[in-house]
Design a protein around this motif. Structure first.
Motif, short mmCIF file in Angstrom:
data_model
loop_
_atom_site.label_atom_id
_atom_site.label_comp_id
_atom_site.label_asym_id
_atom_site.label_seq_id
_atom_site.Cartn_x
_atom_site.Cartn_y
_atom_site.Cartn_z
N SER A 15 0.83 -1.21 0.00
CA SER A 15 0.00 0.00 0.00
C SER A 15 0.87 1.25 0.00
CB SER A 15 -0.92 0.02 1.23
OG SER A 15 -1.79 -1.07 1.21
N ASN A 16 2.00 1.18 0.67
CA ASN A 16 2.90 2.34 0.70
C ASN A 16 3.49 2.63 -0.66
OD1 ASN A 16 3.43 3.43 3.67
ND2 ASN A 16 2.87 1.27 3.74
N ASN A 17 3.74 1.60 -1.45
CA ASN A 17 4.22 1.83 -2.81
C ASN A 17 3.12 2.38 -3.70
OD1 ASN A 17 6.82 1.16 -2.14
ND2 ASN A 17 6.55 -1.00 -2.63
N VAL A 18 1.87 2.06 -3.40
CA VAL A 18 0.75 2.69 -4.10
C VAL A 18 0.71 4.18 -3.75
CG1 VAL A 18 -1.77 2.79 -4.30
CG2 VAL A 18 -0.61 0.56 -4.30
N VAL A 19 0.96 4.50 -2.49
CA VAL A 19 1.04 5.91 -2.09
C VAL A 19 2.12 6.61 -2.92
CG1 VAL A 19 1.65 7.51 -0.22
CG2 VAL A 19 0.16 5.54 0.25
N ILE A 20 3.28 5.99 -3.05
CA ILE A 20 4.37 6.61 -3.82
C ILE A 20 3.98 6.80 -5.27
CG2 ILE A 20 6.69 6.17 -4.75
CD1 ILE A 20 7.42 5.08 -1.98
N GLU A 21 3.37 5.81 -5.88
CA GLU A 21 2.97 5.95 -7.29
C GLU A 21 1.90 7.02 -7.46
OE1 GLU A 21 4.62 4.80 -9.87
OE2 GLU A 21 5.98 3.96 -8.39
#
Length: 180
Positions: A15-21
């Motif tokens: 989910s944190n990588n979704v935040v980054i994207e």
């Protein structure tokens, strides 16, 4: 202006990588035409014996330090594991300490969690560590995103919750203002 994101999760579906994207999508409109994501997955465990004047350069460490030096601002995005900062992120920060690469760069921290606390323990730990190292933690740009799961469109791998999107825009605006 160059914004460098550093993720505390190596998981592709994080989910944190979704935040980054999602932040990557919003960055240009916030005044950051260049957005990069640091690769911390190949870093060896920190060992001061490998980091002294006589030590041979370690390519992933040198790449991370160069990316941080090149950045105008830093964004750390992290989950919380066992009420703390994930080891992989702590390791990356330890490799940055002696390099001076963090300098006085405007820095923000976002934690995102499926739980109601929003990663508050990891947020507090990261803020404490980074404020000591950079001296430029932008308090108004730091955010905790709670109950992240329903805020994500998993098919698109982006945040779709409008309130959370506005929170991310505010983070970028605050970080940009501190970069000037």
């Amino acid at each position: 202006m160059n914004l460098l994101a550093i993720s505390g999760s190596l998981r592709r579906q994080s989910s944190n990588n979704v935040v980054i994207e999602t932040v990557r999508d919003l960055a240009a409109a916030a005044g950051y035409p260049t957005f990069e994501l640091a690769d911390i997955g190949a870093l060896p465990h920190f060992n001061q014996d490998l980091d002294g004047e006589d030590a041979d350069p370690i390519a992933p460490v040198e790449a991370l330090r160069a990316a941080v030096r090149k950045a105008d601002a830093l964004l750390f995005v992290s989950p919380e594991y066992a009420h703390g900062v994930p080891g992989v992120l702590r390791n990356a920060i330890e490799w940055l300490v002696s390099s001076g690469a963090l300098g006085d760069k405007p820095t923000a921290v976002i934690t995102a969690s499926p739980h109601p606390g929003g990663g508050s323990y990891a947020q507090a730990q990261l803020r404490e560590t980074l404020s000591m190292l950079t001296g430029a933690l932008v308090e108004e740009a730091c955010r905790e995103i709670d109950a992240i799961g329903p805020k994500i469109d998993r098919a698109r791998k982006r945040i779709t919750d409008e309130r959370t999107l506005e929170t991310l825009r505010t983070t970028l605006t605050g970080l940009r203002a501190a970069t000037r």
